[in-house]
Design an enzyme around this catalytic site. Structure first.
Site, PDB file in Angstrom:
ATOM      1  N   ASP A 161       0.227   2.832 -11.561  1.00 43.61           N
ATOM      2  CA  ASP A 161       0.143   3.871 -11.212  1.00 43.61           C
ATOM      3  C   ASP A 161      -0.107   1.981  -9.206  1.00 43.61           C
ATOM      4  O   ASP A 161      -1.084   0.982  -9.384  1.00 43.61           O
ATOM      5  CB  ASP A 161      -0.907   4.030 -10.408  1.00 43.61           C
ATOM      6  N   HIS A 162       0.751   1.917  -8.112  1.00 48.80           N
ATOM      7  CA  HIS A 162       0.683   0.716  -7.194  1.00 48.80           C
ATOM      8  C   HIS A 162       0.721  -0.469  -7.677  1.00 48.80           C
ATOM      9  O   HIS A 162      -0.327  -1.291  -7.358  1.00 48.80           O
ATOM     10  CB  HIS A 162      -0.443   1.601  -6.534  1.00 48.80           C
ATOM     11  N   GLU A 187       9.464   1.736  -4.077  1.00 48.08           N
ATOM     12  CA  GLU A 187       8.746   2.831  -3.222  1.00 48.08           C
ATOM     13  C   GLU A 187       9.435   2.279  -2.169  1.00 48.08           C
ATOM     14  O   GLU A 187       8.960   1.001  -2.220  1.00 48.08           O
ATOM     15  CB  GLU A 187       7.137   2.853  -3.251  1.00 48.08           C
ATOM     16  N   HIS A 216       3.649  10.518  -3.761  1.00 47.25           N
ATOM     17  CA  HIS A 216       2.185  10.228  -3.944  1.00 47.25           C
ATOM     18  C   HIS A 216       1.321  11.188  -2.594  1.00 47.25           C
ATOM     19  O   HIS A 216       2.338  11.929  -2.107  1.00 47.25           O
ATOM     20  CB  HIS A 216       2.351   9.074  -3.368  1.00 47.25           C
ATOM     21  N   HIS A 269      -2.090   9.234   1.517  1.00 44.84           N
ATOM     22  CA  HIS A 269      -3.018   9.070   0.389  1.00 44.84           C
ATOM     23  C   HIS A 269      -4.261   9.215   0.434  1.00 44.84           C
ATOM     24  O   HIS A 269      -5.173   9.779   1.490  1.00 44.84           O
ATOM     25  CB  HIS A 269      -2.901   7.495  -0.514  1.00 44.84           C
ATOM     26  N   ASN A 280       2.127  12.064  -8.074  1.00 43.99           N
ATOM     27  CA  ASN A 280       0.249  12.103  -8.463  1.00 43.99           C
ATOM     28  C   ASN A 280      -0.948  12.942  -7.187  1.00 43.99           C
ATOM     29  O   ASN A 280      -0.941  13.029  -6.383  1.00 43.99           O
ATOM     30  CB  ASN A 280       0.832  10.753  -7.639  1.00 43.99           C
TER      31      ASN A 280
HETATM   32  O1  G3H Z   1      -1.009   6.665  -6.607  1.00 42.65           O
HETATM   33  C1  G3H Z   1      -1.628   8.172  -6.591  1.00 42.65           C
HETATM   34  C2  G3H Z   1      -1.169   9.198  -5.798  1.00 42.65           C
HETATM   35  O2  G3H Z   1      -0.267   9.239  -4.792  1.00 42.65           O
HETATM   36  C3  G3H Z   1      -2.768  10.212  -5.033  1.00 42.65           C
HETATM   37  O3  G3H Z   1      -2.907  10.366  -4.437  1.00 42.65           O
HETATM   38  O4  G3H Z   1      -5.203  10.474  -4.217  1.00 42.65           O
HETATM   39  O5  G3H Z   1      -3.909  11.441  -2.592  1.00 42.65           O
HETATM   40  O6  G3H Z   1      -4.133  12.426  -5.038  1.00 42.65           O
HETATM   41  P1  G3H Z   1      -4.395  11.246  -3.616  1.00 42.65           P
HETATM   42 ZN    ZN Z   2       0.028   6.996  -4.430  1.00 44.99          ZN
END
Ligand code: G3H
Ligand code: ZN
Length: 306
Positions: free
Chosen positions: A82-83, A134, A208, A180, A230
């Site tokens: 992730d990221h 992204e 996300h 986020h 996500n």
């Molecule tokens: O990459 C992780 C997510 O985008 C999670 O987002 O923490 O707002 O659920 P969140």
């Molecule tokens: Zn994210």
């Protein structure tokens, strides 16, 4: 069963108009809670680890936890980065056995994002591994963002089309109004923008920052091309609230397992709820493969032994 890649899983979701939950995990209890929910719900699942999780647990350890949980499960599990904000991190995860990568160049200039994403896609595809990218930027609530900043950072459909064509990425994270790490689900997504993007891009789209999005908005987004959602903050909240409660209920206890199993159950219930909401529950049919090494874990305090 062994890990699977996200390619087929997300294509099936896109065609079936449901979304696969991609749940962030930082420790063993979170991994187990997520996979337990997937098994009980007969749902495909993506477990994702962020760079922060990798710093916390160690790359090989984090990967091994997810692989072990997947081996005991009879539903498909993906291990996703992730990221991943740099090229080297993506290569290290590829080597560690990740079955899905993300290069996040959303904070980089357009041309630089394209160039590095394309490099990651090239090397990952040589190994048969799909890549999420992204464009636009899903901002962080902890940075104190304004509504205007969120709007400015949204994905531009024309740029997105060019980006996908030039990078060859397999799925695209789009910025359509989520932020986020919000602790309340109060954001509405820009569904009109999502529809515009969907009309010109046919790969699975990724949402996300879902913890801050109204559930009705998530459901609408799934009907317009969001195939991966996500979830992180909401799981951490559930884990920690359950931990606080368990400690408050039994302050004399010193066995951490008696606290952490409550956290594991709390994570499982949030994941179960999301799988039902996203429509992925019940998508895995048939008996599937059950690992002969599967062991029953204690879920009751009375079942714990020293
Ligand atoms: O990459 C992780 C997510 O985008 C999670 O987002 O923490 O707002 O659920 P969140
Ligand atoms: Zn994210």
């Amino acid at each position: 069963m062994p890990l699977v890649t996200s390619q087929e899983m997300l294509r099936a979701a896109l065609e079936g108009r449901y979304a696969v939950g991609a749940f962030n995990a930082n420790n063993m209890e979170q991994v187990q809670g997520i996979v337990d929910a997937a098994v009980e719900e007969r749902s495909p699942v993506i477990l994702q680890v962020s760079q922060g999780a990798i710093r916390y647990a160690g790359l090989d350890f984090a990967a091994a936890m997810v692989k072990s949980a997947a081996a005991e499960a009879d539903v498909p599990v993906v291990l996703h980065l992730d990221h991943g904000t740099d090229f080297d991190q993506n290569v290290r995860c590829l080597r560690a056995g990740f079955t899905s990568l993300m290069f996040d160049g959303s904070k980089k200039p357009f041309e630089e994002n394209i160039a590095t994403t394309a490099r990651v896609v090239h090397i990952a595809h040589v190994c048969g591994i799909p890549v999420e990218a992204e464009l636009g930027c899903v901002l962080q609530s902890t940075d104190g963002v304004t509504e205007a900043e969120v709007c400015d950072a949204m994905t531009q459909p024309g740029e997105a089309k060019e980006f996908v064509e030039r990078t060859g990425c397999d799925s695209l994270a789009v910025a359509i109004g989520s932020v986020h790490a919000m602790r309340e689900a109060e954001a509405e997504l820009n569904i009109e923008l999502l529809k515009e993007i969907r009309q010109i891009i046919d790969i699975p789209l990724v949402l996300h920052g879902s913890s801050g999005v109204k559930e009705s908005s998530e459901v609408e987004a799934i009907q317009h091309g969001i195939a991966k959602i996500n979830v992180a903050t909401m799981l951490n909240q559930a884990f920690t609230v359950a931990l606080h409660k368990a400690i408050a209920a039994d302050p004399e206890n010193v066995d951490p397992r008696k606290f952490l199993l409550h956290s594991r159950e709390a994570v499982k219930e949030v994941v179960r709820h999301k799988m039902r909401l996203f429509g992925s529950s019940g998508k895995i049919t048939g008996s599937g493969y059950v690992s002969p090494t599967k062991v029953e874990r204690s879920v009751k305090i009375g079942g714990l032994e020293a």
